[in-house]
Enzyme design. Structure first.
Site, PDB file in Angstrom:
ATOM      1  N   ARG A  15       0.836  -1.191   0.000  1.00 21.26           N
ATOM      2  CA  ARG A  15       0.000   0.000   0.000  1.00 21.26           C
ATOM      3  C   ARG A  15       0.880   1.253   0.000  1.00 21.26           C
ATOM      4  O   ARG A  15       2.085   1.186   0.223  1.00 21.26           O
ATOM      5  CB  ARG A  15      -0.919  -0.002   1.227  1.00 21.26           C
ATOM      6  CG  ARG A  15      -2.012  -1.054   1.173  1.00 21.26           C
ATOM      7  CD  ARG A  15      -2.758  -1.178   2.502  1.00 21.26           C
ATOM      8  NE  ARG A  15      -1.943  -1.807   3.528  1.00 21.26           N
ATOM      9  CZ  ARG A  15      -2.351  -2.040   4.783  1.00 21.26           C
ATOM     10  NH1 ARG A  15      -3.572  -1.663   5.138  1.00 21.26           N
ATOM     11  NH2 ARG A  15      -1.560  -2.626   5.645  1.00 21.26           N
ATOM     12  N   LYS A  74       1.884   1.812   7.265  1.00 23.72           N
ATOM     13  CA  LYS A  74       2.230   0.962   8.407  1.00 23.72           C
ATOM     14  C   LYS A  74       3.223   1.657   9.324  1.00 23.72           C
ATOM     15  O   LYS A  74       3.890   2.622   8.971  1.00 23.72           O
ATOM     16  CB  LYS A  74       2.803  -0.373   7.928  1.00 23.72           C
ATOM     17  CG  LYS A  74       1.767  -1.258   7.248  1.00 23.72           C
ATOM     18  CD  LYS A  74       0.564  -1.557   8.134  1.00 23.72           C
ATOM     19  CE  LYS A  74       0.921  -2.468   9.303  1.00 23.72           C
ATOM     20  NZ  LYS A  74      -0.269  -2.744  10.161  1.00 23.72           N
ATOM     21  N   TYR A  93      -0.818   4.103  10.538  1.00 19.62           N
ATOM     22  CA  TYR A  93      -1.210   3.096  11.520  1.00 19.62           C
ATOM     23  C   TYR A  93      -0.011   2.831  12.417  1.00 19.62           C
ATOM     24  O   TYR A  93       1.110   2.642  11.928  1.00 19.62           O
ATOM     25  CB  TYR A  93      -1.620   1.787  10.837  1.00 19.62           C
ATOM     26  CG  TYR A  93      -2.948   1.841  10.127  1.00 19.62           C
ATOM     27  CD1 TYR A  93      -4.130   2.039  10.830  1.00 19.62           C
ATOM     28  CD2 TYR A  93      -3.023   1.677   8.746  1.00 19.62           C
ATOM     29  CE1 TYR A  93      -5.356   2.082  10.182  1.00 19.62           C
ATOM     30  CE2 TYR A  93      -4.244   1.731   8.082  1.00 19.62           C
ATOM     31  CZ  TYR A  93      -5.408   1.928   8.806  1.00 19.62           C
ATOM     32  OH  TYR A  93      -6.614   1.984   8.156  1.00 19.62           O
ATOM     33  N   HIS A  95      -0.431   1.050  16.064  1.00 16.51           N
ATOM     34  CA  HIS A  95      -0.640  -0.137  16.893  1.00 16.51           C
ATOM     35  C   HIS A  95       0.429  -0.227  17.990  1.00 16.51           C
ATOM     36  O   HIS A  95       1.161  -1.209  18.104  1.00 16.51           O
ATOM     37  CB  HIS A  95      -0.632  -1.403  16.036  1.00 16.51           C
ATOM     38  CG  HIS A  95      -1.672  -1.407  14.954  1.00 16.51           C
ATOM     39  ND1 HIS A  95      -3.012  -1.528  15.224  1.00 16.51           N
ATOM     40  CD2 HIS A  95      -1.560  -1.296  13.607  1.00 16.51           C
ATOM     41  CE1 HIS A  95      -3.697  -1.497  14.082  1.00 16.51           C
ATOM     42  NE2 HIS A  95      -2.845  -1.342  13.099  1.00 16.51           N
ATOM     43  N   GLU A 117      -5.591   4.370  13.738  1.00 16.37           N
ATOM     44  CA  GLU A 117      -6.526   3.453  14.387  1.00 16.37           C
ATOM     45  C   GLU A 117      -7.134   4.002  15.676  1.00 16.37           C
ATOM     46  O   GLU A 117      -8.016   3.357  16.261  1.00 16.37           O
ATOM     47  CB  GLU A 117      -5.863   2.104  14.663  1.00 16.37           C
ATOM     48  CG  GLU A 117      -4.854   2.071  15.798  1.00 16.37           C
ATOM     49  CD  GLU A 117      -3.453   2.493  15.391  1.00 16.37           C
ATOM     50  OE1 GLU A 117      -2.541   2.391  16.236  1.00 16.37           O
ATOM     51  OE2 GLU A 117      -3.268   2.924  14.216  1.00 16.37           O
ATOM     52  N   ASP A 197     -20.338 -12.079  20.609  1.00 10.75           N
ATOM     53  CA  ASP A 197     -19.964 -10.728  21.032  1.00 10.75           C
ATOM     54  C   ASP A 197     -20.505 -10.516  22.444  1.00 10.75           C
ATOM     55  O   ASP A 197     -21.488 -11.165  22.846  1.00 10.75           O
ATOM     56  CB  ASP A 197     -20.527  -9.677  20.075  1.00 10.75           C
ATOM     57  CG  ASP A 197     -19.799  -8.342  20.165  1.00 10.75           C
ATOM     58  OD1 ASP A 197     -18.997  -8.042  19.265  1.00 10.75           O
ATOM     59  OD2 ASP A 197     -20.026  -7.610  21.148  1.00 10.75           O
ATOM     60  N   LEU A 239     -11.672  -6.194  18.756  1.00 11.27           N
ATOM     61  CA  LEU A 239     -10.861  -4.980  18.853  1.00 11.27           C
ATOM     62  C   LEU A 239     -11.227  -4.228  20.116  1.00 11.27           C
ATOM     63  O   LEU A 239     -12.397  -3.974  20.383  1.00 11.27           O
ATOM     64  CB  LEU A 239     -11.100  -4.074  17.634  1.00 11.27           C
ATOM     65  CG  LEU A 239     -10.422  -2.707  17.697  1.00 11.27           C
ATOM     66  CD1 LEU A 239      -8.911  -2.860  17.563  1.00 11.27           C
ATOM     67  CD2 LEU A 239     -10.973  -1.770  16.633  1.00 11.27           C
ATOM     68  N   VAL A 266      -7.354 -11.856  12.792  1.00 13.07           N
ATOM     69  CA  VAL A 266      -7.341 -10.524  12.189  1.00 13.07           C
ATOM     70  C   VAL A 266      -6.785  -9.497  13.172  1.00 13.07           C
ATOM     71  O   VAL A 266      -6.267  -8.454  12.768  1.00 13.07           O
ATOM     72  CB  VAL A 266      -8.752 -10.131  11.726  1.00 13.07           C
ATOM     73  CG1 VAL A 266      -8.739  -8.773  11.036  1.00 13.07           C
ATOM     74  CG2 VAL A 266      -9.314 -11.181  10.764  1.00 13.07           C
ATOM     75  N   ALA A 267      -6.847  -9.789  14.460  1.00 14.57           N
ATOM     76  CA  ALA A 267      -6.423  -8.842  15.495  1.00 14.57           C
ATOM     77  C   ALA A 267      -4.948  -8.955  15.837  1.00 14.57           C
ATOM     78  O   ALA A 267      -4.511  -8.390  16.842  1.00 14.57           O
ATOM     79  CB  ALA A 267      -7.266  -9.063  16.760  1.00 14.57           C
ATOM     80  N   ASP A 269      -2.380  -7.532  14.747  1.00 17.39           N
ATOM     81  CA  ASP A 269      -1.707  -6.229  14.860  1.00 17.39           C
ATOM     82  C   ASP A 269      -1.772  -5.678  16.281  1.00 17.39           C
ATOM     83  O   ASP A 269      -0.879  -4.937  16.704  1.00 17.39           O
ATOM     84  CB  ASP A 269      -2.364  -5.213  13.917  1.00 17.39           C
ATOM     85  CG  ASP A 269      -1.722  -5.205  12.544  1.00 17.39           C
ATOM     86  OD1 ASP A 269      -0.564  -5.625  12.432  1.00 17.39           O
ATOM     87  OD2 ASP A 269      -2.383  -4.794  11.580  1.00 17.39           O
ATOM     88  N   LYS A 278       1.098 -15.953  16.509  1.00 18.26           N
ATOM     89  CA  LYS A 278       2.301 -15.150  16.326  1.00 18.26           C
ATOM     90  C   LYS A 278       2.218 -14.573  14.919  1.00 18.26           C
ATOM     91  O   LYS A 278       1.678 -15.195  14.001  1.00 18.26           O
ATOM     92  CB  LYS A 278       3.570 -15.975  16.500  1.00 18.26           C
ATOM     93  CG  LYS A 278       3.712 -17.123  15.512  1.00 18.26           C
ATOM     94  CD  LYS A 278       4.976 -17.928  15.764  1.00 18.26           C
ATOM     95  CE  LYS A 278       5.098 -19.080  14.744  1.00 18.26           C
ATOM     96  NZ  LYS A 278       6.298 -19.899  14.987  1.00 18.26           N
ATOM     97  N   ASN A 299      -0.613  -7.670   8.155  1.00 25.53           N
ATOM     98  CA  ASN A 299      -1.084  -6.586   7.278  1.00 25.53           C
ATOM     99  C   ASN A 299      -1.914  -7.197   6.152  1.00 25.53           C
ATOM    100  O   ASN A 299      -1.598  -7.066   4.970  1.00 25.53           O
ATOM    101  CB  ASN A 299       0.073  -5.751   6.730  1.00 25.53           C
ATOM    102  CG  ASN A 299       1.116  -6.581   5.993  1.00 25.53           C
ATOM    103  OD1 ASN A 299       1.235  -7.791   6.203  1.00 25.53           O
ATOM    104  ND2 ASN A 299       1.885  -5.947   5.133  1.00 25.53           N
TER     105      ASN A 299
END
Length: 375
Positions: A15, A74, A93, A95, A117, A197, A239, A266-267, A269, A278, A299
């Site tokens: 990106r 990133k 981003y 994190h 974020e 959730d 998240l 997906v989390a 990061d 990992k 990513n």
């Protein structure tokens, strides 16, 4: 304002911080843009496109980092951090909660770091994270379906099944933007989908959106254990804004999952949903632990970098323009949501969750602009 856009150097990151269209908008308002040579050719955006839009293209990192603001995608890698300087704005981003070492490095450099974020909106949402969450949510199902194939180490289950055979069971942990988009794609592919959730109102919204095709479950430790054991594919989509993601699925729970089942985190990061996670890369996206395939690419949206770059610019450009037009102090004074994006200012941590995670003192961003905020 002079804005520098370097090529991303994180592994498999394709990106770019600004598109030619965004450059044209900024230069039309009198701002100077310096792009690194060939920073976006992999996604079909070439040096000539940027030059025609009004940017200057340079091979010199010194020239790019000799800018008032650096716009990236990133978090800066070690070889990039040394280029950052005091009184410079970094907008990307970050994190930082799960990476205190990066926090410490940015504090030493003295730059002002704004994290995409943690920027908020009037509804308390994270508008600069949302488009990448949409991409990652949809990609998580694609990646999971591929990982379920025998050749990838999976158990050989087709996500949607075929007539006469059952579809795969998909469990989604988290009903936010990532989880909703994962559920949408998985349902579209014919899977049996359960979403968990802790927010009952959110579960009701999902139920209204998807109807009886989607099963919604209130998330408890017992429910997580039960529905991960049943699943062919589990997607971690939780998240906690600005904070490290809690490990909701323990290593013992992973051991109880069927051999050849798949976890997509997906989390990752923000630290990851699964205790066994990992970070992995697009070049080497998976590993197997306890006979369960783990996909933990840090990513994910970079795999579809062209779509992701344009989607990201749609939401970042107005704020980049605001900073460039007004200057940082006025921009964050006028916009509390941009102010919430400030993670580091003048060698201090200005986001509470980042401060707690890194063991640093938290100083509200308002303290750096007291007279202006009071106005």
């Amino acid at each position: 304002m002079r804005i520098g856009v370097p090529r991303e150097v994180k592994a498999d990151e394709n990106r770019v911080g600004l598109t030619p269209s965004s450059v044209r908008e900024l230069t039309r308002h009198g701002h100077e843009i310096v792009m690194e040579h060939d920073c976006a050719y992999k996604i079909g955006l070439f040096n000539e496109d940027y030059i025609q839009a009004g940017a200057r293209v340079s091979k010199s990192l010194d020239e790019i980092y000799d800018s008032e603001m650096i716009v990236k995608v990133k978090e800066p890698q070690p070889e990039e951090i040394r280029n950052l300087r005091k009184d410079q704005i970094l907008f990307t981003y970050l994190h930082l909660a799960p990476t205190p070492a990066l926090t410490n490095c940015l504090l030493r450099q003295g730059c002002t770091a704004i994290a995409y974020e943690t920027v908020t909106d009037d509804q308390g949402r994270l508008p600069l994270l949302a488009p990448m969450s949409e991409v990652a949510g949809r990609m998580s199902v694609q990646a999971g379906a591929h990982s379920l194939e025998i050749a990838q180490g999976g158990r050989g289950t087709l996500l949607g099944g075929v007539p006469g055979t059952p579809p795969a069971a998909v469990t989604v942990l988290g009903g936010g933007v990532v989880g909703m988009n994962a559920a949408r794609l998985a349902l579209g592919m014919g899977a049996n989908v359960v979403i968990l959730d802790i927010n009952q109102r959110r579960l009701a919204e999902l139920d209204l959106t998807f109807g009886p095709a989607l099963t919604t479950i209130f998330s408890t430790e017992d429910a997580i254990h039960e529905y991960t054991m049943r699943a062919d594919l589990v997607i971690g989509a939780v998240l906690v804004p600005g904070s490290k993601t809690p490990n909701l699925v323990s290593e013992d729970m992973v051991r109880d999952m069927p051999a050849g089942s798949v976890l997509v985190d997906v989390a990752i990061d923000q630290g990851g949903v699964f205790e066994t996670s990992k970070a992995t890369t697009h070049s080497h996206p998976t590993f197997v632990k306890h006979e369960v395939v783990h996909y933990c690419v840090a990513n994910m949206p970079s795999a579809v970098a062209r779509t992701s770059t344009f989607a990201l610019n749609n939401v970042t450009l107005p704020l980049i323009m605001s900073i460039a037009e007004l200057g940082l102090a006025s921009a964050v004074t006028k916009n509390v949501h941009l102010r919430n994006g400030l993670n580091i200012v003048d060698g201090h941590v200005t986001h509470q969750a980042v401060a707690e995670a890194s063991g640093r003192e938290y100083i509200p961003a308002e303290d750096f602009f007291p007279s202006r905020i009071a106005e």
